[in-house]
Enzyme design. Sequence first.
Site, short mmCIF file in Angstrom:
data_model
loop_
_atom_site.label_atom_id
_atom_site.label_comp_id
_atom_site.label_asym_id
_atom_site.label_seq_id
_atom_site.Cartn_x
_atom_site.Cartn_y
_atom_site.Cartn_z
N SER A 193 0.85 -1.18 0.00
CA SER A 193 0.00 0.00 0.00
C SER A 193 0.89 1.23 0.00
O SER A 193 1.83 1.32 0.79
CB SER A 193 -0.91 -0.01 1.23
OG SER A 193 -1.92 0.96 1.09
N GLU A 194 0.62 2.18 -0.90
CA GLU A 194 1.52 3.32 -1.11
C GLU A 194 1.80 4.14 0.14
O GLU A 194 2.80 4.85 0.19
CB GLU A 194 0.93 4.24 -2.18
CG GLU A 194 -0.37 4.88 -1.75
CD GLU A 194 -1.14 5.55 -2.87
OE1 GLU A 194 -0.91 5.23 -4.04
OE2 GLU A 194 -1.99 6.39 -2.54
N ASN A 195 0.93 4.06 1.15
CA ASN A 195 1.13 4.88 2.35
C ASN A 195 2.13 4.26 3.31
O ASN A 195 2.38 4.80 4.38
CB ASN A 195 -0.19 5.17 3.05
CG ASN A 195 -0.92 3.92 3.46
OD1 ASN A 195 -1.12 3.02 2.64
ND2 ASN A 195 -1.34 3.82 4.71
N SER A 212 8.38 3.80 -0.05
CA SER A 212 7.21 3.21 -0.68
C SER A 212 7.21 3.47 -2.18
O SER A 212 6.98 2.58 -3.00
CB SER A 212 5.94 3.79 -0.05
OG SER A 212 4.80 3.29 -0.70
#
Lengths: 217, 233
Positions: free
Chosen positions: A45-47, A87
Site C-alpha cells: 500500500s503506497e502509504n 514506498s
Amino acid sequence: MLDKIGIAKRLAKELKDGYYVNLGIGIPTLVANYVPKGMAVEFQSENGVLGMGPFPYEGEEDADIINAGKQTITTLPGASFFDSALSFSMIRGKHVDLTILGAMEVAENGDIANWKIPGKMVKGMGGAMDLVASAENIIVAMMHTNKEGESKLLKRCTLPLTGVGCIKKVVTNLAVLEITDRGFKLLERAPEVSIEAIKNATEGTLIVEGVIPEITV
Amino acid sequence: MIKKDVSSVQEALRDVKDHMVLMVGGFGLCGIPENAISELVRLNIKELTCISNNAGVDDFGLGLLLQNRQIKKMIASYVGENEEFERQMLSGELEVELIPQGTLAERCRAAQAGFPAFYTPAGYGTEVSEGKEVREFNGKMYVLEHAFQADFAFVKAWKGDAAGNLVFKGTARNFNPVMCGAARITVAEVEELVPLGSLDPNHIHIPGIFVQRIFQGEHYEKRIEQRTVRQKV
C-alpha cells in the site's frame, strides 16, 4: 454482467505466485479477498505497508494501521512498515509486479485518465501517476460505461491524463480486453453479455477474433 | 548530547509567521501532527502555503486551517475527502497544486538530502509536466522536479528523545520521516518523550540531527477516517 465482486474475482485470476501487488482504491481493493488458496502474494500500500492483511475484527481497529483508501487494515506475518519515499521507490523502481487501479477513461492507445474532471471533480492523482508511469504490468478495473451510459473505453481520452501508453489490460463488468497496437482486443465476455452489447458500449476500436469465451470466476 | 526538547507546543511554534511555507506530515488523518495544527489554528497565522499529502477532513487535521481561512496555497496529492477544500479550490479562493504522491515525497526528501532537483517518470505526458524540463534516459521520458523550500516542517512520531531521535509506528510513519530536516526548522511532536539512552540506536528511524525542536504531545484523538471491519465467521 459482472458486479464489483465478480470483477474482483476475475482480477484475482491475474495474480501469480510470488507477486508483489499494489491495489488502487475502489474495486481493486476487493481483489485482496480472493487470493487463490496456497498462493503467496504480498499486497503493498503506497502509504507505507507491505504485507497488508484483511480488515480487522470489530474492536480491533488500529488508527495507526490504514491502507491507501484510509481504511483500517491488519498486517500478515512478515509485513513491514516504511516511509513514503521508500514506498515510492518500490513503485517507481519497478519492484511491484502487478498494479490494479480504477479509471474514468482508458484509450485504445493505452492512455488512462483517472484523476480529474475539470470544474467538477478535482480530487487529485495520489499515487496513480507514479504507478502508471513505472509499472510494467498494469490492469484497469472499472465499469464499462459511466453513470450517463457513455463508454469509458475510448479512441482517445477526453479527460486530463494520468499516464500515456501504459495500460495493457482492462477488466470491466462486461468484458476482459487487452490493449494492442490495433485497439481493444476482446479476450473474454461476461456471462449473458453479447458481443453486440460490448461493441455498443465501446467507443474505441474493438477487435473481435475467433470465439470469445465467457468469463469464469 | 545536544538537547532540543521544548516544554510546550507554544514554545515549539513561537516564531511561525504569516506567509510561511509549512510541511505537515501525515497520510489522511494518520500520523498528523495534531498539536502543531491546533496551535496554528490558535495562533491564527494566515496566508500559509501548506505542503501535505492530504488536506484533512472538514473538521479535523488541515481542514481546521482551511475552515479558518488560514491557507492561501495547498500543495498536495489527494484532497478528495474534504468538501470545504473542493469548494474553496473550485471557487478560486484557494490556490492548489496537485502533484503525484511519489513526487511529493521525493521533493521533501531531496530538500532533506541536499539535492536541488531530480528526474521522475511520474506525470510525463500529463498536465503535471507542462512547462517543465523533460529529458530522455535509456529511451524513456522523465520530468525534472525541484526540491521544496519550506520554513517549518511539522511531524508526528510515536516515540522520541531529547536528542531529537524519532521512532514511528505503523502507517503513521508515511511522510513524517522525509519531512524531517527538509525545512529550515523541523518540529516533532511525540506520543512519548522517552529518557535519553532508552531508544536502541539500531531502531531509530530518524536521527535527531534532522530535528530542531521536539515536544511531548497530548490529547491525541487519532481519528479513523474509514473504520472498516470484517465479520467473525
